[in-house]
Design a protein around this motif. Structure first.
Motif, mmCIF file in Angstrom:
data_model
loop_
_atom_site.group_PDB
_atom_site.id
_atom_site.type_symbol
_atom_site.label_atom_id
_atom_site.label_comp_id
_atom_site.label_asym_id
_atom_site.label_seq_id
_atom_site.Cartn_x
_atom_site.Cartn_y
_atom_site.Cartn_z
ATOM 1 N N THR A 1 0.823 -1.202 0.000
ATOM 2 C CA THR A 1 0.000 0.000 0.000
ATOM 3 C C THR A 1 0.862 1.259 0.000
ATOM 4 O O THR A 1 0.579 2.241 -0.691
ATOM 5 C CB THR A 1 -0.927 0.000 1.226
ATOM 6 O OG1 THR A 1 -1.777 -1.152 1.169
ATOM 7 C CG2 THR A 1 -1.782 1.251 1.271
ATOM 8 N N GLU A 2 1.930 1.249 0.782
ATOM 9 C CA GLU A 2 2.849 2.396 0.825
ATOM 10 C C GLU A 2 3.396 2.718 -0.558
ATOM 11 O O GLU A 2 3.353 3.866 -1.019
ATOM 12 C CB GLU A 2 3.995 2.070 1.786
ATOM 13 C CG GLU A 2 5.158 3.054 1.735
ATOM 14 C CD GLU A 2 6.481 2.376 2.076
ATOM 15 O OE1 GLU A 2 7.510 2.771 1.494
ATOM 16 O OE2 GLU A 2 6.482 1.443 2.916
ATOM 17 N N ALA B 1 0.718 4.019 -3.028
ATOM 18 C CA ALA B 1 0.374 5.419 -2.748
ATOM 19 C C ALA B 1 1.430 6.364 -3.310
ATOM 20 O O ALA B 1 1.116 7.426 -3.863
ATOM 21 C CB ALA B 1 0.207 5.631 -1.250
ATOM 22 N N LEU C 1 1.076 6.349 -7.195
ATOM 23 C CA LEU C 1 -0.088 7.114 -7.639
ATOM 24 C C LEU C 1 0.219 8.605 -7.641
ATOM 25 O O LEU C 1 -0.167 9.334 -8.569
ATOM 26 C CB LEU C 1 -1.279 6.818 -6.728
ATOM 27 C CG LEU C 1 -1.955 5.461 -6.919
ATOM 28 C CD1 LEU C 1 -2.967 5.200 -5.796
ATOM 29 C CD2 LEU C 1 -2.652 5.397 -8.277
ATOM 30 N N GLN C 2 0.908 9.070 -6.621
ATOM 31 C CA GLN C 2 1.279 10.482 -6.602
ATOM 32 C C GLN C 2 2.258 10.807 -7.725
ATOM 33 O O GLN C 2 2.203 11.889 -8.318
ATOM 34 C CB GLN C 2 1.899 10.844 -5.248
ATOM 35 C CG GLN C 2 0.907 10.795 -4.097
ATOM 36 C CD GLN C 2 1.542 11.237 -2.801
ATOM 37 O OE1 GLN C 2 1.644 12.422 -2.509
ATOM 38 N NE2 GLN C 2 1.976 10.270 -2.012
ATOM 39 N N TYR D 1 4.256 13.431 0.881
ATOM 40 C CA TYR D 1 3.337 14.066 -0.077
ATOM 41 C C TYR D 1 3.851 15.458 -0.412
ATOM 42 O O TYR D 1 4.618 16.060 0.339
ATOM 43 C CB TYR D 1 1.922 14.151 0.508
ATOM 44 C CG TYR D 1 1.793 15.104 1.682
ATOM 45 C CD1 TYR D 1 1.557 16.466 1.488
ATOM 46 C CD2 TYR D 1 1.914 14.645 2.996
ATOM 47 C CE1 TYR D 1 1.449 17.342 2.567
ATOM 48 C CE2 TYR D 1 1.802 15.509 4.069
ATOM 49 C CZ TYR D 1 1.572 16.853 3.845
ATOM 50 O OH TYR D 1 1.469 17.718 4.911
ATOM 51 N N GLY E 1 -2.093 13.508 -1.555
ATOM 52 C CA GLY E 1 -1.551 12.421 -0.735
ATOM 53 C C GLY E 1 -2.633 11.614 -0.058
ATOM 54 O O GLY E 1 -2.582 10.376 -0.022
ATOM 55 N N THR E 2 -3.638 12.303 0.468
ATOM 56 C CA THR E 2 -4.748 11.604 1.128
ATOM 57 C C THR E 2 -5.514 10.729 0.143
ATOM 58 O O THR E 2 -5.828 9.564 0.430
ATOM 59 C CB THR E 2 -5.695 12.630 1.769
ATOM 60 O OG1 THR E 2 -4.972 13.403 2.728
ATOM 61 C CG2 THR E 2 -6.854 11.935 2.457
ATOM 62 N N ALA F 1 -4.413 9.526 -2.628
ATOM 63 C CA ALA F 1 -3.543 8.429 -3.067
ATOM 64 C C ALA F 1 -3.568 7.280 -2.071
ATOM 65 O O ALA F 1 -3.600 6.106 -2.456
ATOM 66 C CB ALA F 1 -2.114 8.944 -3.265
ATOM 67 N N GLY F 2 -3.541 7.595 -0.777
ATOM 68 C CA GLY F 2 -3.590 6.543 0.238
ATOM 69 C C GLY F 2 -4.878 5.741 0.175
ATOM 70 O O GLY F 2 -4.875 4.509 0.246
ATOM 71 N N LYS F 3 -5.993 6.435 0.028
ATOM 72 C CA LYS F 3 -7.287 5.740 -0.036
ATOM 73 C C LYS F 3 -7.411 4.897 -1.298
ATOM 74 O O LYS F 3 -7.882 3.751 -1.256
ATOM 75 C CB LYS F 3 -8.418 6.763 0.025
ATOM 76 C CG LYS F 3 -8.516 7.495 1.360
ATOM 77 C CD LYS F 3 -9.620 8.541 1.331
ATOM 78 C CE LYS F 3 -9.743 9.253 2.676
ATOM 79 N NZ LYS F 3 -10.785 10.310 2.653
ATOM 80 N N ALA G 1 -4.963 3.677 -3.050
ATOM 81 C CA ALA G 1 -4.014 2.567 -2.963
ATOM 82 C C ALA G 1 -4.637 1.372 -2.246
ATOM 83 O O ALA G 1 -4.499 0.225 -2.680
ATOM 84 C CB ALA G 1 -2.751 3.019 -2.243
#
Length: 908
Positions: free
Chosen positions: A91-92, A95, A98-99, A126, A132-133, A135-137, A139
């Motif tokens: 996941t890390e 993310a 994606l960014q 980020y 960034g937020t 991207a985390g979701k 991911a």
């Protein structure tokens, strides 16, 4: 699943928490996103046991193949996937990737276990917190979908990714703002985004400047208004002897036709106050063309005024003037395609738009060409249709103006302009009064003087875009942001104010107030945050617990502040980080068990690591003021990039002696016949500051915790540059009164009883306060020993053992204990917290001196009960939650008693 708070039996990742950490924090030195994820059953299924997962993941995000991970080489992450790694780690990286697809080139991240089986801290950097937020979701959703597609059958990654990219583009800074920010960052100038658009603050406090795109704090509002009025601009330029086209302002179609007749065809019709070339029609050869062009110009005009001006033939040049000097010149070529003898005009447009440099609006260096009715009409006027195949090499124009926003391209001509033309452009910016101006020239050739070849200035623009200069289609980019930052921050000027951060388990607020008081006495405009609120130049502007990062940013935005003192609490660091990039001085007073069991901080060593963040935020030019008597604090010296300044109340401290022998600084306490003397040591120099019994905050030297706070404050002031005599004067004039330090050792007298109001709420603080209580009455005050009454409480979010320890410690120092509770029980039942404190007091056994123990839950009722219990000459200590309410109640009790005494005297 053993150890988990929930039985997550399906193959899915669950996000327990997601927070944005702004500035240095517990997990990283720089801003990052912190997610706590529960991978459930995937704890037993690393990636090598998930058939096809790696292949599908790389197909969705091919860029992951470049991730180095811990291997330090491209492809390292893929190796980890094939060997077997866990879903949190995946996941890390997803993310981060994606960014990166959104243009945010970042690589920092880490994944660590929380200590609970299957639950991980996922940390990744980020550039924009919204991106960034998201991207985390996303991911988590992608990894879940690849592992278990049936869990979310409607999930379409391509569509979700496209939506993510569109959002990223919407929230991103435009190219002009981004160029200025990159220049500021390269000079170590701090910045804050002030809204969701392009309003940005550069610098801190009194040094702060603001920009909005390419408008700055020094941009004249009047000049912007003048530039927005094209008719007025032309009139002023003409009066200055500068070449401009003949023009008239009209408000109707007929008026436009009449004006065109007077000026002479061909003409240009455009909105008086438009921008980006919207509504502009050029080279109109007759009345019918004027009538056709007028409605769009009128629609784009904000005030309904349209300008008709003579058409100047030639090329379109944009001259960028900053601070009165030309810094860049670009030739703007209207949107067009070049025939190849094979493709139609429509196909050529599609091929041109396929250029990866083209995007929507200002998201990329070039803008996509849009086909509208005006473009189709223009193509027809050139003898083609959209289905025509132009001959090879022939240009087909799709717009009349060369604006980048309509799909045009730019060619850098900065070093080709004739000196006369440069003088004209610079003079035009001065006449209008703009610090940053875009001067639009129309002339046959910028290398020849326009006064001889014909041409002139057709427009002066406020807030000109930088994109055509920083990213020209042809030619070398010009670094136009440099002169903008030079304009705001001339070489040698400051952009930062000194920041002093104070942390510790106890004493933070008092120390912060002492430091602020010293510098206030020096005439500085101090901005301070504490649990009491935000104070700007000695005025309380916000009454609240303001020991977090948001309050710090508020102080740094204030244009009056030239020095900041921040009380930094554990909760703010864990919740949001420091909120700023660094502090010049970090003061760490002590680390003791408090707030344990919250936000994943279960041990005192972890708590010390949280408070160490302020030390890690010290630059090489800064200093950390550390308590040499606290081993957890002393160990933080290894995390400090700057110098270390010790303070200690223990005599003959070997650590300090060695430190000062090497030229270091320290504040020590030296016993003498006249009393304990605070001494500042700098190498071989020994500089006495004050005897402790002469400082009001120390209560004749009996309050040793305030002696320590005083020493820390003196050390911090010294390393920032305060003169010794001003430090002495500040410490001698600082009193622990309610009006100067509310809720911190405030002493008053009610009905002959000494009453102290303090915020003590944990066992280590109670031990220090109890030592003071034991010393409060001098020996030999009388044959009757004064009674000591304490009102004790703590917050409901402490551990049960912490509450018992507080009660046990309080029982050692008070004859009478009244236990109360805060208004906010923080999840506890009424009476639960009080019962635990009582339980601890009752367990004190032979160590305790308490003879009476009572529970009065309400704070004001407990205050009244304590005052009633006390006799004249006794001591009452009130450990408060709402200091203001308690203080007001004490004044009321005293006034009522005084009024009653006066009434009795009059009757007698």
């Amino acid at each position: 699943m053993a150890g988990s708070s929930k039985q997550n039996t399906d193959r899915a990742i669950d996000i327990r928490q997601l927070r944005v950490l702004r500035g240095p924090n517990y997990y990283a030195y720089e801003p990052c996103i912190h997610m706590v994820v529960d991978i459930g059953a995937l704890e037993e299924l690393p990636t090598d046991q998930l058939p096809g997962f790696t292949e599908q993941l790389l197909a969705a995000l091919p860029g992951l193949a470049d991730h180095q991970c811990s291997r330090g080489r491209d492809g390292g992450f893929v190796e980890r996937l094939n060997e077997g790694t866990w879903a949190g780690h995946v996941t890390e990286h997803v993310a981060l990737e994606l960014q990166r697809t959104a243009g945010h080139e970042i690589t920092r991240g880490k994944t660590r276990s929380t200590g609970e089986t299957g639950v991980y801290n996922v940390i990744f950097a980020y550039l924009d917190e919204t991106v960034g937020t998201l991207a985390g979701k996303l991911a988590v959703r992608l990894v879940n979908h690849l592992i278990q597609p049936t869990a979310d059958p409607e999930f379409d990654f391509e569509a979700e990714h496209e939506a993510f990219l569109l959002t990223s583009q919407r929230v991103a800074f435009g190219p002009s703002t981004q160029a200025i920010l990159e220049e500021a960052i390269s000079r170590d100038i701090p910045w804050q985004r002030l809204n969701s658009a392009s309003l940005v603050q550069l610098g801190h406090g009194v040094h702060a400047k603001r920009i909005r795109a390419t408008m700055t704090s020094v941009t004249s509002s009047l000049a912007v208004d003048i530039a927005s009025d094209k008719e007025l601009t032309n009139r002023l330029l003409l009066a200055a002897g500068l070449p401009v086209p003949q023009s008239e302002v009209v408000r109707s179609v007929d008026g436009a036709v009449a004006a065109a007749g007077r000026i002479g065809y061909p003409v240009v019709v455009k909105p008086l106050d438009g921008n980006h070339g919207r509504g502009v029609a050029i080279n109109l050869a007759d009345a019918d063309a004027v009538r056709a062009a007028y409605p769009e110009a009128d629609r784009q005009s904000r005030r309904g005024n349209v300008i008709v001006e003579s058409f100047i033939t030639g090329r379109d040049y944009r001259c960028l003037v900053i601070g009165g000097n030309i810094v860049a010149i670009a030739e703007r070529v209207p949107a067009h395609v070049i025939g190849d003898g094979t493709h139609t005009v429509e196909q050529l447009v599609e091929l041109t738009n396929a250029d990866p440099r083209r995007g929507v609006g200002h998201e990329k260096v070039l803008t996509r060409i849009e086909i509208d009715e005006r473009a189709i009409e223009l193509v027809a006027a050139q003898g083609f249709s959209m289905d025509s195949v132009p001959p090879a090499g022939e240009m087909v124009k799709l717009a009349l103006t060369g604006n980048m926003s309509t799909g045009g391209i730019s060619i850098d001509r900065t070093f080709e302009a004739h000196p006369d033309n440069i003088d004209i452009a610079e003079e035009a910016a001065r006449v209008v009064g703009l610090d940053i101006a875009g001067i639009d020239f129309l002339c046959p050739d910028i290398t020849q003087p326009v006064r001889e070849t014909g041409g002139g200035i057709c427009e002066v623009n406020a807030a000109p875009g930088f994109r055509m200069h920083t990213h020209p289609t042809v030619g070398e980019p010009q670094y136009v942001a440099k002169p903008v930052v030079d304009l705001l921050f001339p070489p040698g000027s400051s952009s930062r104010i000194p920041i002093i951060a104070v942390t510790g388990t106890n004493g933070k607020t008092t120390t912060s107030r002492m430091i602020a008081h010293i510098f206030k006495s020096l005439g500085r405009k101090v901005g301070m945050t504490s649990t009491d609120g935000v104070v700007i130049d000695d005025r309380l502007v916000i009454r609240a617990d303001a020991s977090g990062p948001r309050s710090a940013r508020m102080v740094l935005q204030n244009p009056r502040v030239d020095l900041a003192v921040f009380e930094v609490a554990r909760g703010g660091i864990l919740r949001e980080g420091l909120g700023y990039s660094r502090n010049d001085v970090a003061v760490v007073l002590n680390v003791a068990p408090d707030h344990l069991g919250l936000r994943g901080i279960d041990t005192i060593e972890q708590l010390a690591k949280v408070k160490q963040v302020v030390v890690e935020a010290v630059p090489r030019s800064g200093a950390a003021v550390l308590n040499a008597d606290d081993e957890l604090v002393a160990s933080m010296r290894r995390a400090c990039s700057g110098e270390v300044v010790w303070f200690s109340i223990q005599p003959n401290n070997r650590r300090i002696a060695d430190h000062c022998r090497r030229g270091g600084k320290a504040v020590i306490l030296e016993p003498s016949e006249l009393g304990d003397l605070i001494v500042l040591v700098h190498g071989r120099r020994r500089m006495p500051l004050a005897y402790t019994h002469l400082l009001p905050a120390t209560f004749n030297g009996k309050a040793m915790f305030n002696v320590q706070n005083t020493m820390a404050a003196a050390a911090a002031a010294y390393v920032v540059g305060a003169p010794l005599h001003d430090i002495r004067a500040g410490l001698r004039s600082f009193t622990p009164s309610y009006y100067q330090a509310p809720g911190r050792m405030n002493l008053t007298e009610v009905n002959g009883t000494k009453v102290i109001v303090d915020y003590c709420h944990n066992a280590p603080g109670m031990a220090a306060l109890g030592d003071f209580v034991d010393k409060f009455f001098d020996e030999g005050t009388g044959f009757e020993r004064p009674q000591k009454v304490g009102v004790i409480a703590t917050a409901g979010d402490r551990r049960d053992d912490d509450m018992r320890d507080l009660g046990r410690e309080a029982a050692k120092h008070f004859d009478v204990m009244i236990v109360r509770e805060d208004a906010n029980l923080r999840g506890r039942k009424p009476g639960e917290t009080a019962d635990l404190i009582v339980e601890g007091a009752q367990s004190a056994g032979a160590d305790g001196r308490v003879k009476e123990l009572e529970v009065v839950l309400n704070e004001i009722d407990a205050t009244r009960a304590a005052v009633r219990r006390a006799n004249p000459g006794d001591l009452v200590v009130l450990c408060v939650d709402r200091a203001r309410d308690v203080w007001d109640e004490l004044q009321t009790i005293g006034q009522v008693a005084q009024a009653g005494a006066s009434s009795e005297d009059s009757e007698s």
